[in-house]
Design an enzyme around this catalytic site. Structure first.
Site, mmCIF file in Angstrom:
data_model
loop_
_atom_site.group_PDB
_atom_site.id
_atom_site.type_symbol
_atom_site.label_atom_id
_atom_site.label_comp_id
_atom_site.label_asym_id
_atom_site.label_seq_id
_atom_site.Cartn_x
_atom_site.Cartn_y
_atom_site.Cartn_z
ATOM 1 N N ASP A 1 0.760 -1.254 0.000
ATOM 2 C CA ASP A 1 0.000 0.000 0.000
ATOM 3 C C ASP A 1 0.792 1.306 0.000
ATOM 4 O OD1 ASP A 1 -1.715 -2.080 0.384
ATOM 5 O OD2 ASP A 1 -2.793 -1.210 2.078
ATOM 6 N N GLU B 1 -0.173 -9.697 11.726
ATOM 7 C CA GLU B 1 -0.127 -9.259 10.326
ATOM 8 C C GLU B 1 1.301 -8.968 9.871
ATOM 9 O OE1 GLU B 1 -2.311 -5.657 9.691
ATOM 10 O OE2 GLU B 1 -2.504 -5.981 7.536
HETATM 11 C C1 6A9 Z 1 -10.015 -1.530 4.883
HETATM 12 C C2 6A9 Z 1 -10.830 -1.370 7.222
HETATM 13 C C3 6A9 Z 1 -12.294 -2.868 10.198
HETATM 14 C C4 6A9 Z 1 -3.540 -4.725 3.499
HETATM 15 O O1 6A9 Z 1 -4.556 -8.733 3.942
HETATM 16 C C5 6A9 Z 1 -5.407 -7.953 3.187
HETATM 17 C C6 6A9 Z 1 -4.726 -6.692 2.704
HETATM 18 C C7 6A9 Z 1 -3.523 -7.047 1.837
HETATM 19 O O2 6A9 Z 1 -3.955 -7.608 0.627
HETATM 20 C C8 6A9 Z 1 -2.673 -5.840 1.504
HETATM 21 O O3 6A9 Z 1 -1.519 -6.249 0.834
HETATM 22 N N1 6A9 Z 1 -4.334 -5.882 3.849
HETATM 23 C C9 6A9 Z 1 -2.286 -5.111 2.766
HETATM 24 O O4 6A9 Z 1 -1.507 -3.988 2.460
HETATM 25 C C10 6A9 Z 1 -5.491 -5.495 4.695
HETATM 26 C C11 6A9 Z 1 -6.408 -4.566 3.974
HETATM 27 C C12 6A9 Z 1 -7.632 -4.248 4.705
HETATM 28 C C13 6A9 Z 1 -8.416 -3.192 3.987
HETATM 29 C C14 6A9 Z 1 -9.724 -2.959 4.659
HETATM 30 C C15 6A9 Z 1 -11.179 -1.365 5.772
HETATM 31 C C16 6A9 Z 1 -11.831 -2.097 8.006
HETATM 32 O O5 6A9 Z 1 -11.507 -2.055 9.377
#
Ligand code: 6A9
Length: 809
Positions: free
Chosen positions: A570, A767
């Site tokens: 991100d 994470e």
């Molecule tokens: C936004 C918030 C309750 C971010 O693991 C999933 C993703 C990855 O694919 C990505 O590479 N994560 C990483 O940079 C988490 C993304 C969550 C976004 C949700 C809403 C809700 O809060």
């Protein structure tokens, strides 16, 4: 050469008749697979929730709370997994999608540990029967007479019927049985047993009218679309009951909380049935789903046997599958491994519903102008999103509490261990994802299907855009399939598949079925690939040198000055300001990986024209990666952009992005560049930390700044790719072999130790990990790609036992 080596396998498919047989056999196998995968705890956002892979159907869920005082209930009723619940850990200790498993929830704030044991019982033609044993054990530090209220609910969406079998007036003394009938399930009976345990007594007159040794049932009919909100529904009927007690006895003389918080007993027809029990101390009861077509009814005594059999051999199968190598071949670490893997697989869910997509194809979305991100932002606000679908998805998830839904690039990583355990299941999940693809070849990055899933996501993050990509990691699984059937190197399928308790994967036992699968999927893979090439193409007109005539250069769409969410990394620093002429080395590398993978399949399937085309593209990508992205000055790979003088320039922020051609397996073992990349990996002032590789170099100006999401912290998905590549180069002759071997050995140990230590300390996988302290951070209970450590434990020890010099594990 490749084609010759698979001659034997292809001969089977050569004759049309044989291919027809394969198709018939394949259908039959798919039907069987569907049977064993129909039911599951496929609502991973709940601590315990069961449903079948049927869009609108019967669903079950568990809720509980202590009822020691009048405040408990409001704050402590458990249902959906929430990071704020203060759990001392929870999750599956053993889990297999086809057989079942067991989970413990260490609910400190409620003073109780809840164990859910889930078993599947094959039989009949509607996906079989299943049972769940729910056990509560009072925690050491809470009073032995702790009062707990437990609610299991069953709801039915869509057509069909569900009702209480026989009515008892005050509450059920024995078992409660619901009988039902619905699409895909036929007729069934769901029994909640009386179970074992003591119940609160009191001298209050209310207790005489409604003794707590009974089970209470409240049957309601609510609109289908609010059925998932079972906790608010429960709270509403609990409140009615509380109000009645207060009205009758006044606050002063109200009955004890364990009495006050009981639902009105009102069994009957309805589409949601709340079944409530109140216990004092430890307890246990069963929920047994008997499928009518199975022709046999199961009871608690049977459930005990099924639980025992499901658990038996699980650990052995884990060890036989992942084969942890020294120094991880000791029980303590193997148990840790089973836990992580079970949580990964226990995150398997079935999702169904509509989703928000902006199909305006607004011209601003072409991102052609300088300052495009402001235009796109304005366009995004202007275009009302539309709901489309509904669609369905069978997938695992990154985190049950925070991200309980499918993420495209996470899933390719999740399926790497799953493919070792149950290749058929991994292929089923891959297929499910490709079924989401639209006619252009797009698959949405984040799958937020239905109102329940949307309720977890702030509105501004809900919309998906059909020109946004995400790394194509599902190709890892296609590659794993090809490797495992041994088709490309002429070896036969691994004999290991028949070891121990491990059921054999039909696709591996019958490579012709694997080929059939690939043949069916291939057109979609190809459409998807061409969607990437078309929509994420870079603009090379400012790079007008001969070498770039091949046009292979790529740019993620959807960037803003601070983020490229579509890249998956991100907030990793990128060229500033964003420019439509920018080229991203990570996307270029993913395209190289995808091209190679597709070429392998095309080769297997004898698509000669495609092989020729893909070979040309592959060659061009490999050449342009170096020509467009290698920095002689910085000795690493970098993004490219157009600078103020309209000339192309490299922008280098050392970190994961600089390693991408290496991480995606595109570097030649003899290349000089590999040597420089390994230096960067091993440099403690840059990427190396004793807890794993940092996402961004310690020397970068943005290290640890702003959101600090991908600007330093250690991520397991990228570290897995790095350690796997280091292993490859450690095993291939070349000038960098020794260096690769040393880095590999040390990184492998560091990664396991980091995740293990945090797990011991906190009870959770995380994470990401702090590059200075090694502590797990950001999302708790992140059981997605962090579980890749089970694969790392199975990688060989090349240090000759030198790990003994390291800290005690
Ligand atoms: C936004 C918030 C309750 C971010 O693991 C999933 C993703 C990855 O694919 C990505 O590479 N994560 C990483 O940079 C988490 C993304 C969550 C976004 C949700 C809403 C809700 O809060």
């Amino acid at each position: 050469k490749l084609l010759n080596s698979i001659g034997g396998v292809l001969a089977v498919l050569a004759a049309t008749a044989a291919a027809d047989d394969t198709a018939i056999l394949y259908k039959e196998i798919a039907r069987n697979a569907n049977q064993s995968l129909l039911w599951g705890p496929y609502r991973p956002n709940l601590y315990f929730g069961v449903r079948p892979r049927i869009p609108k159907s019967l669903m079950g869920g568990l809720m509980w709370s202590k009822v020691e005082n009048f405040q408990d209930v409001q704050n402590n009723f458990r249902h959906t997994c929430e990071q704020g619940d203060g759990m001392r850990g929870y999750g599956w200790e053993e889990f297999d999608a086809r057989r079942g498993g067991l989970q413990t929830i260490y609910d400190e704030n409620n003073g109780i540990d809840i164990r859910t044991m889930f078993v599947k019982i094959p039989g009949g033609s509607n996906g079989g029967s299943w049972a769940a044993r729910i056990r509560g054990t009072v925690r050491k530090d809470s009073p032995p007479d702790l009062k707990t209220t437990v609610v299991f609910y069953a709801s039915l969406e869509g057509l069909g019927a569900l009702e209480v079998e026989s009515i008892e007036l005050v509450g059920y003394e024995g078992d409660v049985a619901l009988k039902g009938e619905s699409d895909g399930l036929g007729e069934y009976k769901l029994v909640v047993t009386a179970g074992r345990g003591f119940h609160p007594q009191s001298s209050h007159p209310a207790h005489e009218e409604k003794p707590l040794d009974r089970t209470f049932v409240n049957s309601l009919t609510v609109p289908d679309h609010i059925l998932w909100q079972s906790k608010p529904i429960l709270f509403k009927i609990l409140k009615e009951s509380v109000d009645k007690y207060i009205e009758r006895y006044g606050e002063e003389n109200a009955p004890p909380p364990s009495q006050v918080y009981t639902i009105t007993h009102n069994p009957g027809p309805g589409n949601i049935h709340m079944i409530q029990k109140v216990f004092e101390g430890d307890f246990e009861f069963d929920v047994i789903f008997n499928s009518g077509s199975a022709g046999k009814e199961y009871f608690s005594s049977d459930v005990s046997n099924f639980i025992e059999n499901t658990s038996k051999g699980f650990f052995e199968r884990f060890v036989a599958t992942f084969e942890p190598k020294p120094p991880f071949d000791i029980e303590r670490l193997q148990r840790f491994g089973t836990n992580l893997f079970s949580n990964l697989l226990g995150g398997l869910g079935y999702f169904y519903g509509d989703s928000v997509v902006d199909r305006s194809y607004a011209p601003e979305y072409d991102e052609e102008n300088e300052g495009f991100w402001e235009e796109t932002q304005a366009a995004r606000e202007k275009h009302a999103e539309q709901l489309e679908g509904p669609s369905e998805l069978f997938t695992t998830i990154p985190s049950r509490s925070f991200f309980p839904r499918g993420f495209y690039w996470d899933e390719g990583f999740h399926l790497i261990p799953v493919a070792d355990w149950d290749m058929d299941l991994a292929l089923e999940v891959v297929k499910s994802w490709f079924n989401l693809m639209d006619a252009d070849g797009w698959i949405g990055r984040e799958q937020i299907l239905g109102a329940e899933a949307r309720s977890k996501v702030p509105q501004e993050f809900q919309t998906q855009y059909p020109h946004y990509a995400n790394p194509p990691t599902l190709f890892f699984i296609i590659d794993a399939l090809i490797t495992k059937i041994g088709a490309l190197n002429g070896t036969s399928p691994p004999a290991k598949e028949t070891l121990g308790e491990k059921p054999t994967s039909v696709h591996l036992r019958n490579p012709e079925l694997a080929l059939h699968y690939l043949r069916e999927l291939y057109p979609k893979l190809k459409t998807h690939y061409h969607w990437f090439r078309r929509t994420q193409a870079g603009d090379l007109k400012s790079y007008d040198r001969d070498a770039f005539s091949s046009k292979e250069g790529y740019r993620w769409r959807g960037r803003t000055p601070q983020h490229i969410l579509t890249s998956g990394l991100d907030d990793y620093p990128r060229p500033q300001p964003p420019h439509p002429g920018e080229l991203h080395v990570d996307l270029m590398s993913w395209m190289g990986m995808m091209t190679k993978s597709l070429k392998n399949i095309a080769t297997l399937l004898q698509m000669d024209d495609d092989v020729a085309e893909l070979t040309t593209i592959e060659t061009a990508i490999l050449r342009n990666i170096d020509d467009l992205h290698w920095s002689e000055k910085e000795k690493c790979y970098c993004d490219a952009t157009i600078d103020d003088y309209e000339e192309n320039a490299l922008v280098c922020h050392k970190g994961y992005i600089s390693l991408f051609p290496f991480l995606t397996g595109l570097l030649d073992p003899k290349s000089e560049k590999l040597g420089h990349i390994l230096d960067l990996v091993g440099d403690e002032e840059e990427l190396w930390s004793e807890f794993g590789l940092r996402s961004l170099s310690k020397k970068d100006e943005f290290y640890g700044t702003a959101e600090n999401y991908w600007r330093g912290p250690v991520w397991m998905n990228m570290n897995y790719l790095a350690v796997a590549q280091l292993l490859k180069y450690a095993q291939l002759p070349g000038p960098h072999q020794e260096k690769a071997k040393d880095l590999y050995s040390r990184l492998r140990l560091n990664l396991i130790r980091t995740v293990f230590d945090s797990w011991v300390e906190t009870g959770f996988a995380w994470e990401q990990y702090n590059p200075e302290t090694g502590k797990g951070q950001r999302t708790q209970h992140f059981t997605g790609w962090t579980s890749l450590v089970v694969k790392i434990m199975g990688m060989p020890d090349l240090s000759g036992g030198n790990w003994e010099a390291h800290d005690e594990l």
